[in-house]
Write a protein that holds these residues in place. Structure first.
Motif, PDB file in Angstrom:
ATOM      1  N   ASN A   8       0.806  -1.226   0.000  1.00  0.00           N
ATOM      2  CA  ASN A   8       0.000   0.000   0.000  1.00  0.00           C
ATOM      3  C   ASN A   8       0.841   1.279   0.000  1.00  0.00           C
ATOM      4  O   ASN A   8       0.531   2.235  -0.698  1.00  0.00           O
ATOM      5  CB  ASN A   8      -0.996   0.003   1.160  1.00  0.00           C
ATOM      6  N   ASN A  14       0.557   4.509  -2.566  1.00  0.00           N
ATOM      7  CA  ASN A  14       0.297   5.872  -2.092  1.00  0.00           C
ATOM      8  C   ASN A  14       1.331   6.881  -2.572  1.00  0.00           C
ATOM      9  O   ASN A  14       0.976   7.969  -3.009  1.00  0.00           O
ATOM     10  CB  ASN A  14       0.285   5.912  -0.559  1.00  0.00           C
ATOM     11  N   LYS A  74       3.053   5.832  -7.141  1.00  0.00           N
ATOM     12  CA  LYS A  74       2.151   5.167  -8.085  1.00  0.00           C
ATOM     13  C   LYS A  74       2.658   5.277  -9.527  1.00  0.00           C
ATOM     14  O   LYS A  74       2.456   4.362 -10.329  1.00  0.00           O
ATOM     15  CB  LYS A  74       0.749   5.754  -7.968  1.00  0.00           C
ATOM     16  N   GLU A  88      -4.837  -3.789  -1.579  1.00  0.00           N
ATOM     17  CA  GLU A  88      -3.975  -3.106  -2.550  1.00  0.00           C
ATOM     18  C   GLU A  88      -4.594  -3.135  -3.951  1.00  0.00           C
ATOM     19  O   GLU A  88      -4.472  -2.173  -4.718  1.00  0.00           O
ATOM     20  CB  GLU A  88      -2.586  -3.756  -2.570  1.00  0.00           C
ATOM     21  N   GLN A  97      -7.121  -0.509  -3.996  1.00  0.00           N
ATOM     22  CA  GLN A  97      -6.460   0.792  -3.955  1.00  0.00           C
ATOM     23  C   GLN A  97      -5.886   1.180  -5.329  1.00  0.00           C
ATOM     24  O   GLN A  97      -6.018   2.315  -5.771  1.00  0.00           O
ATOM     25  CB  GLN A  97      -5.330   0.682  -2.930  1.00  0.00           C
TER      26      GLN A  97
END
Lengths: 309, 309
Positions: A147, A151, A154, A173, A176
């Motif tokens: 994760n 964040n 990316k 994930e 996300q």
């Protein structure tokens, strides 16, 4: 064939609702390489400080892990500290001391540049890219992530996705990274981002494999004892890559890998994860033999199969 | 053989993040009986008010459901209203109007007292006990329940557990009833409370079957479209009981049912649940044939099997 395993090597402090351990061997590459070592010869790429206990180096060597790519530099080894809540699934990071890891820019030994099977273990995407760029002709690249990188990195992570063959990540994930709450849609969306094969890990609920026109639901090995979930995903990754490296050749068409082979790789990955979580650190992996792995592999077949009539 | 299906029959109002429906057919017995009707002849035990639309009665009859045990009394049908949050897993009950259900104490028709295969669908444990007491020689009793009854009627529920053959419940209910967070321990603890067979349902993660010396991990059918999760557990239960009733005879030793048969029952249950959630109410179940069910059954085999070598 051998497998290059990149990732963190750490000294961890772990707290669970039941127990607390300090200064224990951890890190994505430690779990990944030891797990893979049951199937192939891992070539470890990582960094530790001069405080890193010799006994851990001896253990890696005992497991047949090639340490030419391991840097030992002045300073302290990467340290991670985390606490698991009552469900043993949710965890909080208490401390992350990068230490020698902060300025880690691995230059691969000459002999590693020809490696064909690669595990870009959980580490900053920039380092994963840096290593990938030094490989002359990788044939099968597996990438794990977490994760944190989704964040804060990316862009690089998305760029990496177009250059790898298999992505491993967990369900949150996957949500996300794709914005999709439905895991089946998320898996398909991730394939469109680049990797031919996508594996969504679901902890105690197993894992899902997405390929061009196949889908595989891999069960989790049923465990009553769970001491420390740390490293489960890395042990899973090591099992997957280790098994694939042991079965495939450099000539294998990496876009057309036999589906049954991929399925077996996930099963071996699950088995390795199941052992890993039964004790703190790599303690349970230290106590097993390949016969133990094979026994759980057989049990996985037994507990998930059914006769159509 | 036929199967007795007990449970609520409701007119529901359902809200999801995407859509809202009012006054639609619902209730544990509706989903359970329609699902079972693809495998056997369900004998429905329930109650509705005089406001219950004739079209729903016609639909039950069309599905071959025996309605002799259905009471139609002056007043309004049981009404449930719920809302699903963004993940489509978490739901909140907005309203529960018992209406005619409040004074429901089913007296079984004479012809029902010989029933051998029983689904005590989700309903107050006192009513489940009341029906069980009227059966002369039940051979295989499956019971479903929910968190509400564990909270307010744990005594009766625990008493019931000693008299049934198979318990169906979801993972949070298994935690709640046993105090065990580990599902494998919870499943074993539940078996010690009475039922020979325990099935823990995990929604999109499938289901786990616990028997004396076997364990089965049943996958969920992968779905990209999920309109309304209401009734998934009831459709699952109907599929399990319907299939078992179609395969077993009154002479089957209910403590020694063939494990492969039980596994197939769970697979059929999962398939029925997967259809159920694809539309609101029983709309998707209205549109399928047995060939559709069999097609998903085959796919379940394909997506969960792997060759050992």
């Amino acid at each position: 064939m051998s497998a290059l395993i990149l990732g963190s090597i750490a000294l961890d402090a772990i707290k669970t609702p039941f127990e607390k351990r300090e200064n224990i061997l951890g890190g994505a590459a430690s779990y990944g390489a030891v797990s893979a070592s049951f199937f192939t010869t891992p070539h470890l790429v990582g960094i530790v400080g001069t405080d890193f206990p010799q006994e851990h180096l001896d253990y890696f060597a005992d497991r047949g892990i090639d340490l030419e790519g391991l840097q030992i530099v002045e300073g302290k080894t990467f340290h991670w500290s985390g606490e698991y809540l009552a469900d043993m699934n949710t965890r909080e990071t208490l401390a992350t001391d990068l230490n020698v890891f902060e300025h880690f820019t691995p230059t691969l030994p000459e002999s590693y540049r020809q490696e064909k099977f690669i595990l870009l273990g959980n580490i900053a995407p920039s380092l994963q890219l840096h290593v990938l760029d030094q490989l002359e002709a990788p044939r099968f690249v597996v990438m794990d992530t977490m994760n944190l990188w989704i964040n804060i990195a990316k862009g690089e992570l998305t760029q990496l996705l177009t250059r790898i063959d298999m992505l491993l990540l967990n369900d949150t994930e996957a949500h996300q990274l794709t914005g999709e709450l439905n895991l089946i849609k998320a898996g398909k969306a991730l394939r469109k981002m680049g990797p031919e094969y996508v594996v969504i890990k679901k902890g105690e609920h197993g894992a899902l494999l997405f390929t061009k026109d196949q889908f595989f639901s891999c069960p989790a090995f049923p465990l009553e004892k769970l001491d420390d979930p740390t490293g489960a995903g890395d042990a899973f990754a090591g099992g997957v890559v280790g098994y694939l490296a042991s079965q495939l050749t450099a000539d294998t068409d990496h876009k057309e890998i036999d589906v049954q082979l991929l399925r077996r790789a996930l099963i071996y990955g699950s088995v390795m994860a199941s052992f890993s979580v039964e004790s703190f650190s790599l303690d349970r992996l230290r106590s097993i033999t390949f016969a133990d792995i094979q026994e759980r592999f057989e049990k996985m077949h037994e507990l998930s199969s059914f006769e159509k009539k």
